[in-house]
Design a protein around this motif. Structure first.
Motif, short mmCIF file in Angstrom:
data_model
loop_
_atom_site.label_atom_id
_atom_site.label_comp_id
_atom_site.label_asym_id
_atom_site.label_seq_id
_atom_site.Cartn_x
_atom_site.Cartn_y
_atom_site.Cartn_z
N UNK A 179 0.84 -1.20 0.00
CA UNK A 179 0.00 0.00 0.00
C UNK A 179 0.88 1.26 0.00
N UNK A 180 1.97 1.24 0.80
CA UNK A 180 2.86 2.40 0.85
C UNK A 180 3.53 2.63 -0.50
N UNK A 181 3.97 1.55 -1.13
CA UNK A 181 4.62 1.70 -2.45
C UNK A 181 3.63 2.24 -3.48
N UNK A 182 2.39 1.75 -3.41
CA UNK A 182 1.38 2.23 -4.34
C UNK A 182 1.12 3.74 -4.12
N UNK A 183 1.04 4.13 -2.84
CA UNK A 183 0.79 5.55 -2.53
C UNK A 183 1.93 6.41 -3.07
N UNK A 184 3.16 5.94 -2.89
CA UNK A 184 4.32 6.70 -3.38
C UNK A 184 4.33 6.83 -4.89
N UNK A 185 4.09 5.71 -5.57
CA UNK A 185 4.09 5.74 -7.04
C UNK A 185 2.93 6.62 -7.54
N UNK A 186 1.79 6.51 -6.85
CA UNK A 186 0.62 7.33 -7.22
C UNK A 186 0.97 8.83 -7.12
N UNK A 187 1.63 9.20 -6.02
CA UNK A 187 1.97 10.62 -5.83
C UNK A 187 2.99 11.09 -6.87
N UNK A 226 -0.37 -9.73 -13.80
CA UNK A 226 -0.73 -9.86 -12.38
C UNK A 226 -2.18 -10.31 -12.17
N UNK A 227 -2.98 -10.26 -13.22
CA UNK A 227 -4.40 -10.63 -13.10
C UNK A 227 -4.62 -12.05 -12.61
N UNK A 228 -3.95 -13.07 -13.22
CA UNK A 228 -4.18 -14.44 -12.77
C UNK A 228 -3.84 -14.63 -11.29
N UNK A 244 -3.23 -7.19 -6.72
CA UNK A 244 -4.09 -6.04 -7.06
C UNK A 244 -3.26 -4.75 -7.06
N UNK A 245 -2.40 -4.61 -6.03
CA UNK A 245 -1.54 -3.42 -5.97
C UNK A 245 -0.60 -3.40 -7.18
N UNK A 246 -0.09 -4.57 -7.57
CA UNK A 246 0.77 -4.65 -8.75
C UNK A 246 0.04 -4.12 -9.98
#
Lengths: 79, 267
Positions: free
Chosen positions: B110-118, B152-154, B178-180
């Protein structure tokens, strides 16, 4: 310095950091939004407004401190 | 020149890693070597993120972005370190240990996703004009989304089915997949920002972060391969994990160097 070179001088100083394409686009966008002018219509008297208008964009990309330093430099060098 | 070396470093690291793996030839030392180098690349990624944090002032958008990325890297390193303890090893781990390991994994994702999102949002905040116009960006976004779903879907589906069947230990796999998918979709704005800034110093951090995300895409693809498709048990996924972490490391360094250069030139 001719009045038309103000935008070019500012864009030239931004280019090493954000590339030529964005440098031109930012100057054009700020000139339009803040002054309602085309870049070639900018005069030395518009420089302070132009620099202030660039601040939020640069701040988002390089942080407030670096943006302030760079804009101070531009203010010093472009008259 | 310094920035070019930053881009080359992860590739050199990968070449050395591959050479050592071949030299070890699948012997007993291979396992500890892989674990050790995994910890090393995690540490490098943390160092890169926090070096980037150090050049921003409190309240800067990018400081928060790098802080998220760094925190995610710390969480995943903590999980890897815990796994070395007997209590947390698969054979001995009780429900409590599994919850801690899963929690750290989810926190990290979640933290990595937040960082990449920002980071990905920066183009909008900085009013950067993305090349190719709206349709160009849409086309790249669609291609990236299809690739992300294919890779990452499968895993996401498999994890979701297992969780639905009561296997809560699969929750981390499901969340991770899902995060991937979400973070791989963010490759588009990162890549287009880097392209838009080409010719400028600030294209480097975005370009290198994009390379990190692309490496995670390859990692997911390699991790999904059946063992029979990785000749001789070669740890292909580890190569891409190393690339992803090392590109995050050098992206942080590129951010640091670019901002220092602005201050030096302007000072």
């Amino acid at each position: 310095m001719t009045t038309s070179s103000i935008s070019e001088k500012v864009a030239e100083r931004l280019t090493p950091y954000i590339g030529p394409f964005n440098a031109r686009m930012w100057v054009k966008a700020v000139a339009r939004r803040e002054l309602g002018l085309a870049p070639e219509e900018l005069k030395p008297a518009h420089l302070a407004t132009l620099v202030d208008g660039l601040r939020p964009y640069l701040g988002a990309l390089m942080g407030r401190v670096a943006a302030d330093d760079l804009l101070l430099q531009i203010g010093r060098e472009v008259h | 020149m310094r920035f070019r070396w930053l881009a080359v470093f992860p590739l050199l690291y990968a070449a050395v890693f591959i050479a050592i793996v071949w030299w070890l030839g699948g012997g007993e030392a291979l396992g500890p070597f892989i674990i050790g180098q995994r910890l090393l690349v995690r540490l490098l990624a943390i160092a890169g993120c926090f070096l980037a944090v150090s050049v921003f002032a409190r309240g800067d958008h990018l400081r928060t972005a790098w802080l998220w990325l760094g925190s995610g890297a710390v969480a995943i390193l903590s999980r890897d370190l815990l796994r070395l303890l007997p209590l947390f090893q698969p054979a001995n781990a009780g429900p409590g240990a599994l919850v801690i390991l899963s929690g750290l994994g989810i926190l990290s994702n979640v933290a990595l996703l937040a960082g990449v999102w920002m980071l990905a949002r920066s183009w909008k905040m900085a009013a950067i004009s993305l090349p190719g116009g709206r349709y160009g960006a849409l086309a790249v976004a669609l291609i990236t989304a299809v690739l992300a779903l294919a890779v990452a879907g499968p895993g996401a589906l498999k994890g979701a089915r297992a969780v639905a069947g009561g296997d809560w230990s699969s929750l981390i796999l499901c969340v991770s997949a899902v995060v991937d998918i979400l973070s791989l979709c963010l490759i588009t704005p990162l890549l287009l920002t880097a392209v838009s800034l080409r010719g400028g110093l600030f294209s480097w951090p975005w370009g290198l972060i994009t390379a990190s995300q692309l490496s995670w895409l390859l990692y997911d693809a390699a991790a999904a391969l059946a063992p029979s498709l990785t000749p001789g048990g070669f740890p292909l996924a580890e190569v891409f994990r190393g690339l992803a972490q090392n590109y995050l490391f050098v992206a942080g360094l590129a951010q640091l160097f670019a901002i220092r250069q602005v201050r030096r030139s302007a000072g």
